[in-house]
Motif scaffolding. Structure first.
Motif, PDB file in Angstrom:
ATOM      1  N   GLU A   1      82.843 -82.210 104.315  1.00 13.30           N
ATOM      2  CA  GLU A   1      82.987 -81.764 102.935  1.00 13.30           C
ATOM      3  C   GLU A   1      81.639 -81.844 102.221  1.00 13.30           C
ATOM      4  O   GLU A   1      80.806 -82.704 102.508  1.00 13.30           O
TER       5      GLU A   1
ATOM      6  N   THR B   1      85.126 -76.278 102.862  1.00 15.21           N
ATOM      7  CA  THR B   1      85.868 -77.355 103.524  1.00 15.21           C
ATOM      8  C   THR B   1      86.442 -78.332 102.501  1.00 15.21           C
ATOM      9  O   THR B   1      85.716 -78.872 101.663  1.00 15.21           O
ATOM     10  N   ASP B   2      87.725 -78.543 102.568  1.00 14.74           N
ATOM     11  CA  ASP B   2      88.408 -79.530 101.733  1.00 14.74           C
ATOM     12  C   ASP B   2      89.484 -80.159 102.607  1.00 14.74           C
ATOM     13  O   ASP B   2      90.553 -79.580 102.815  1.00 14.74           O
TER      14      ASP B   2
ATOM     15  N   PRO C   1      90.244 -74.462  97.463  1.00 14.09           N
ATOM     16  CA  PRO C   1      88.932 -74.845  97.982  1.00 14.09           C
ATOM     17  C   PRO C   1      87.871 -73.751  97.817  1.00 14.09           C
ATOM     18  O   PRO C   1      86.697 -74.052  97.574  1.00 14.09           O
TER      19      PRO C   1
ATOM     20  N   GLY D   1      89.196 -76.949 107.495  1.00  9.83           N
ATOM     21  CA  GLY D   1      87.777 -77.042 107.239  1.00  9.83           C
ATOM     22  C   GLY D   1      86.907 -76.643 108.418  1.00  9.83           C
ATOM     23  O   GLY D   1      87.378 -76.193 109.460  1.00  9.83           O
TER      24      GLY D   1
ATOM     25  N   SER E   1      91.640 -82.328 102.251  1.00  7.75           N
ATOM     26  CA  SER E   1      92.970 -82.571 101.691  1.00  7.75           C
ATOM     27  C   SER E   1      93.825 -81.309 101.709  1.00  7.75           C
ATOM     28  O   SER E   1      95.046 -81.377 101.563  1.00  7.75           O
TER      29      SER E   1
END
Length: 376
Positions: free
Chosen positions: A80, A69-70, A117, A76, A72
């Motif tokens: 994070e 999960t990222d 990610p 996700g 940005s």
């Protein structure tokens, strides 16, 4: 492999009431008995267990599905995770199982593929000399497109049905393995989490198709066996250095009921068998021919190791975390003595819901001490 529905979990493990003899592999069924010489990567298998860097390995660790999960970059799944903090907390020779789904590689800003990610997970694991087991998709579609995979998906849909990133599963398998097959932290591949060849009522997604609603048709075991044969061959054509994990729940799910379990487990596309344990109290879960003891006996006959890759116990508002850690410890010790090849706890989250009754294992949970005591 997803945030769990508690009522479903207990039924999956405990509902088997048929006391039948453990299924034998079919006569003439080709069985691939792996040995340490079969793999050129860091992890290899023997009939009774795993080896890491040439030495016997009994990994303990965590399921940490949301590592990719990222916010940005991707949509996700869950919060994070500080990857360096997570991997630094783990003891040596532990194992982390995580979602390496196509959905995590789709940039929500551009709709293009962005591996950053997921690259970060492998890079962090290597920095801390940790091992990871990536799962390439899930049966229920959680953390992906929320679409339950029906029988037709296992028959041929995995080659033709598009999902995240407008990719078919076959395309994602090729893309993922070509990119990460040389990673130092890679333990092996799990093609799909909790596969079963059942059908759901139209319009039900990942969270809407409870086990009571599912329909299992005749020939389910053969459909699942062919899937593992074909996907296993695809994986081995790209990477013959790492073992393939089955991802099976281990009970009487569609495709593994009765004699079907041994039929599927005997696939040349499976090197390590799985069992998922959500029995809140018993150290050796299940009954009859779908119990952990019965599955271990089948694994021994097939010459393949079996890991308990999900052990989940509710805690928080419903059970003291220290007591849960004690139950985890008792389970792992009993199951290791019975012949299992490793154990992973469900599931790490960076933001545990301490006031709720959940499977959450946070950064400071006493369960970490169980992992430290049992990673070998």
């Amino acid at each position: 492999m997803r945030p769990r529905n508690p009522s479903r979990l207990l039924v999956l493990v405990l509902c088997g009431l048929v006391l039948a003899a453990c299924a034998q592999p079919g006569v003439g069924d080709p069985v691939r008995t792996s040995t340490a010489d079969d793999f050129g990567g860091r992890v290899s298998t023997t009939p009774g267990g795993l080896r890491l860097d040439g030495a016997p390995w009994w990994p303990a660790g965590l399921d940490a599905y949301q590592l990719g999960t990222d916010w940005s970059v991707n949509k996700g799944c869950g919060a994070e995770v500080d990857l360096d903090d997570y991997f630094a907390r783990l003891p040596e020779r532990s194992l982390t199982r995580f979602n390496l789904f196509a959905a995590f590689a789709v940039d929500k800003n551009t709709a293009m593929i962005n591996f950053a990610p997921l690259d970060a997970v492998f890079a962090a694991a290597e920095r801390h000399d940790q091992m990871v087991l990536p799962v390439l998709t899930s049966n229920e579609g959680a953390c992906e497109d929320d679409v339950f995979k029906p029988r037709s998906w296992y028959q041929d849909g995995w080659r033709t049905t598009t999902s995240s990133g407008k990719l078919t599963y076959q395309q994602w398998v090729g893309m993922a393995i070509e990119r990460w097959h040389d990673e130092h932290a890679l333990a092996g591949w799990e093609p799909i989490g909790e596969p079963e060849t059942s059908d759901c009522p139209a319009g039900t997604g990942a969270g809407g198709c409870e086990w009571q609603q599912r329909t299992c048709h005749s020939g389910a075991g053969q459909v699942l066996r062919r899937f593992f044969d074909d996907v296993g061959a695809k994986i081995r054509s790209l990477d013959d250095r790492h073992p393939i994990f089955s991802g099976l729940v281990g009970g009487d799910q569609c495709g593994t009921e009765g004699a079907d379990y041994a039929t599927v487990a005997a696939s040349a596309g499976v090197d390590v068998l799985d069992f998922h344990d959500y029995d809140e109290r018993s150290t050796m879960p299940g009954q009859g021919d779908q119990s952990l003891e019965a599955r271990l006996e089948t694994a021994r006959r097939l010459g393949k190791p079996l890991m308990v890759n999900e052990i989940g116990i509710h805690a928080g508002s419903c059970l003291d975390l220290t007591e849960r850690a004690s139950r985890f410890r008792a389970k792992i010790e009993a199951q290791r003595d019975a012949g299992t090849a490793g154990a992973l706890l469900w599931a790490f989250v960076p933001d545990p819901r301490k006031s709720s009754c959940s499977f959450d294992i946070g950064p400071d949970d006493p369960a970490w001490s169980v992992i430290r005591q049992n990673s070998r």
